[in-house]
Structures are given as C-alpha cells and as structure tokens.
Design a protein around this motif. Structure first.
Motif, short mmCIF file in Angstrom:
data_model
loop_
_atom_site.label_atom_id
_atom_site.label_comp_id
_atom_site.label_asym_id
_atom_site.label_seq_id
_atom_site.Cartn_x
_atom_site.Cartn_y
_atom_site.Cartn_z
N ALA A 176 34.07 31.77 34.61
CA ALA A 176 34.87 29.72 34.43
C ALA A 176 36.49 31.24 35.07
O ALA A 176 36.71 32.23 34.72
CB ALA A 176 34.85 29.83 32.75
N GLY A 177 36.62 29.80 35.12
CA GLY A 177 38.64 30.97 35.42
C GLY A 177 39.78 31.41 34.55
O GLY A 177 40.31 32.73 35.14
N PRO A 178 40.11 31.20 33.84
CA PRO A 178 40.40 32.32 32.71
C PRO A 178 40.39 33.62 33.17
O PRO A 178 40.85 34.36 32.10
CB PRO A 178 40.13 31.46 31.60
CG PRO A 178 39.81 29.70 32.05
CD PRO A 178 39.01 29.66 33.09
N ALA A 179 38.75 34.24 32.88
CA ALA A 179 38.47 35.28 33.21
C ALA A 179 39.92 35.84 33.81
O ALA A 179 39.77 37.33 33.72
CB ALA A 179 37.13 35.21 33.62
N PHE A 180 39.66 35.51 34.85
CA PHE A 180 40.26 36.26 36.53
C PHE A 180 41.69 36.47 35.29
O PHE A 180 42.83 37.13 36.44
CB PHE A 180 40.53 35.31 37.48
CG PHE A 180 39.71 34.99 37.87
CD1 PHE A 180 39.08 36.36 38.98
CD2 PHE A 180 38.67 33.98 37.75
CE1 PHE A 180 37.52 36.24 39.33
CE2 PHE A 180 37.35 33.99 37.87
CZ PHE A 180 36.54 34.73 38.70
N ALA A 181 42.23 36.30 34.33
CA ALA A 181 43.45 36.98 33.73
C ALA A 181 43.32 37.78 32.96
O ALA A 181 44.46 38.39 33.24
CB ALA A 181 43.79 35.42 32.65
N ILE A 182 42.42 38.17 33.56
CA ILE A 182 42.81 39.88 32.96
C ILE A 182 43.22 40.95 34.11
O ILE A 182 43.96 41.90 33.78
CB ILE A 182 41.39 40.43 33.15
CG1 ILE A 182 40.41 41.82 32.35
CG2 ILE A 182 40.14 40.50 34.38
CD1 ILE A 182 39.13 41.84 32.20
N TRP A 183 43.19 40.03 35.68
CA TRP A 183 44.11 40.79 36.67
C TRP A 183 45.43 41.01 36.39
O TRP A 183 45.79 41.71 37.15
CB TRP A 183 43.53 39.86 37.32
CG TRP A 183 42.29 39.77 38.96
CD1 TRP A 183 41.10 38.62 39.03
CD2 TRP A 183 41.89 41.13 38.82
NE1 TRP A 183 40.57 40.36 39.52
CE2 TRP A 183 40.95 41.04 40.18
CE3 TRP A 183 42.58 42.50 39.50
CZ2 TRP A 183 40.38 41.80 40.97
CZ3 TRP A 183 41.83 43.82 39.87
CH2 TRP A 183 40.93 43.68 40.48
N THR A 184 45.89 40.26 36.08
CA THR A 184 47.26 40.65 35.29
C THR A 184 47.96 41.51 34.42
O THR A 184 48.75 41.92 34.90
CB THR A 184 48.05 39.01 34.56
OG1 THR A 184 47.61 37.61 35.08
CG2 THR A 184 49.19 39.45 34.30
N VAL A 185 46.65 41.94 32.99
CA VAL A 185 47.15 42.86 32.58
C VAL A 185 46.27 44.17 33.35
O VAL A 185 47.07 45.51 33.73
CB VAL A 185 46.19 43.19 31.33
CG1 VAL A 185 45.96 44.19 31.06
CG2 VAL A 185 45.82 41.87 30.95
N ILE A 186 45.61 44.24 34.13
CA ILE A 186 45.06 44.56 35.29
C ILE A 186 46.77 45.58 36.69
O ILE A 186 46.55 46.63 36.45
CB ILE A 186 43.86 45.18 36.14
CG1 ILE A 186 42.18 44.77 35.26
CG2 ILE A 186 43.65 46.02 37.15
CD1 ILE A 186 41.28 44.21 35.63
N TYR A 187 47.01 44.69 36.67
CA TYR A 187 47.96 44.56 37.68
C TYR A 187 49.03 45.69 36.74
O TYR A 187 49.75 45.93 37.70
CB TYR A 187 47.83 43.62 38.69
CG TYR A 187 47.30 43.09 39.92
CD1 TYR A 187 47.23 43.90 40.95
CD2 TYR A 187 46.66 41.95 39.66
CE1 TYR A 187 46.93 43.67 41.74
CE2 TYR A 187 45.50 41.40 41.10
CZ TYR A 187 45.83 42.14 41.59
OH TYR A 187 45.08 42.19 43.11
#
Length: 281
Positions: free
Chosen positions: A70-81
């Motif tokens: 689901a879309g909210p999963a990609f919020a982890i990219w904020t932490v990774i970046y």
C-alpha cells in the motif's frame, strides 16, 4: 572478524593519513547522494516527474500485483534518505577520510545511490525490465555493503546510526521491493503462473521474502533495522490486499503473519546472542 583483525583495523584507522583517493571518494559519494535526492524528488511527482505509482503504466501501483505494498509503505524512503544524506555528509568529514570502513564500503554506498537514481529514471521512462535488473543489482550491492560492515567494525554512535542503521533499513526494504518489482515485471509480461492462482503465487513469494529476511536475521545475529524494514514492507503488502481493489485474504493474512514472524525471529536471535556478541542496531 577476529579480535586480532579488529585491533589491526583500529590501529590502521589511527595511523592512516588521508590521500587524494580518499578525497575523491568523499566528493563522489556526496555527488551521488545529491543525484539520488534529485531522483527521489522527480519520482515523487514533483518537477514534472510522474509519481512511481503511476509511471510504467501503473505496473508498480498498490493494486498492480499481489505483492504490491500500500502507498504508505513508501514513507520508509523518507527515513532511508535522511540516513543516506546524513551518511554522505558525515563521511565527508576530514576525520572520516582514511577510516577503514569508509575506504572499504564508500564506493559500494556510492553504487547504491546511483542505482537508486537510475532505477527511478528507468521507471519514469516505463522501462520495467530495466528497473527489475537495476533493483536486483541494488540488492546485491547492499548485501555486499552489509557484509563488509559486519567485517569492518565501527564503534561510534555515528557508525551505528548512519552506517549500520541506514544500510540495514535500506537492505531490508530493498529485499521486499525487489520481490515486488520482479513480480510486477512478470505480471506486466503476461506470465500465467504455470497454472497456479495469483493467490497461491502471492503466498509463495511472501514466504520467499520472509525466508530471505529470516536468513539474514540469523546470519547478522538479530540486527533489528533490516528485519524492521522487511517486516514493514510485508505488513503493508497485507494491508494492500485487504483494503485495495486487488483483494486477497490469504495473501493478506500470510503477509501480516510473516511480518510478525520475521520480527520475532530477529528479536529471538538478538536476545539469544547477547552475552556472546555486542548488541548492534
């Protein structure tokens, strides 16, 4: 790494002096981090780019395949970046130039940043097959970086957060993302599953992702960041199969259960290993 080799690495770190190659590496990593950020900015739909979920004909959208999170999963990219930017700045400090960890792993991190940017570019141009190759290459690069981090010990808080922690999250997420990306390519190519139902394939691929995550947790003695990132991705696959238009209760239940099991394995290995090895992120 044995205690003798660890001591040797520490001595090398203390006595080593920066050379021109170290400065080149530091600048190259900084530049690659900037390129990765630009790619992320474009991939978010800003600056005229197409959001990843809508690019490549929607092949990577939340309802494209049984393995799409689901879309909210990609919020982890904020932490990774954030971690990657912090790492890129930190590694550029003069005090880090000649450190064994920076010398041994710097170019692998650089490669991961460039592959990240190229992956976004390939999706923007609808090159789904190329994107699958690039994310598989990114996974290999991150595995190598992760293994080297285990062999070349750090010791500082910055090492634990910006090197071990960031790379762990990065690797854990990309493990799940690679399986999802390859699945999207197969579906877009019309793969019929050899007669298996999409639900059966979904369950099988979730199990594959979970086994990979569990194997990593056992090998790295229960480091939490890779397990948390993989569990995050698996859980959001489950949510997507319950709330999206491509509904599958069997896949959803398997994915959510897999996320829990993966975390439990990592915690069990970590707790069981305390007293024998130092706790790590």
């Amino acid at each position: 790494m044995t205690s003798a080799s660890t001591s040797t690495a520490a001595a090398t770190s203390i006595g080593a002096r920066p050379v021109a190659a170290d400065r080149v590496r530091q600048v190259a990593v900084l530049v690659s981090a900037v390129l990765a950020l630009v790619g992320a900015f474009v991939g978010s739909g800003a600056a005229g780019g197409t959001p990843i979920a809508k690019a490549a004909g929607g092949a990577l959208s939340a309802d494209a395949t049984m393995l799409s999170p689901a879309g909210p999963a990609f919020a982890i990219w904020t932490v990774i970046y954030l971690g990657l930017v912090g790492y890129a700045i930190w590694q550029a400090f003069p005090s880090q130039a000649a450190k064994p960890r920076q010398r041994g792993i710097g170019y692998w991190m650089l490669a991961s940043l460039l592959l990240n940017a190229f992956w976004i570019l390939s999706v923007q141009f609808g090159m789904l097959a190329v994107s699958a190759v690039l994310i598989a290459a990114l996974l290999v690069v991150l595995i190598v970086a992760f293994v080297l981090l285990q062999r070349i010990h750090g010791g500082s808080t910055a090492d634990a957060i910006l090197f071990d922690g960031t790379t762990g999250l990065y690797l854990g997420w990309v493990m799940v993302a690679t399986v999802a990306n390859v699945t999207s390519l197969l579906v877009a190519a019309g793969f019929d599953g050899f007669g298996w139902s999409p639900h059966a394939w979904g369950i099988a691929l979730v199990v594959v992702a979970t086994v990979l995550g569990a194997a990593l947790a056992i090998w790295d003695r229960g480091r939490l960041t890779p397990a948390v990132a993989s569990a995050w991705g698996l859980a959001w696959i489950g949510v997507s199969r319950l709330t999206g238009t491509l509904v599958s209760a069997p896949v959803a239940i398997t994915a959510i259960a897999a996320a829990v099991v993966l975390l439990m394995i990592a915690l069990a290995v970590r707790v069981g290993g305390r007293g024998r090895t130092p706790a790590r992120s």
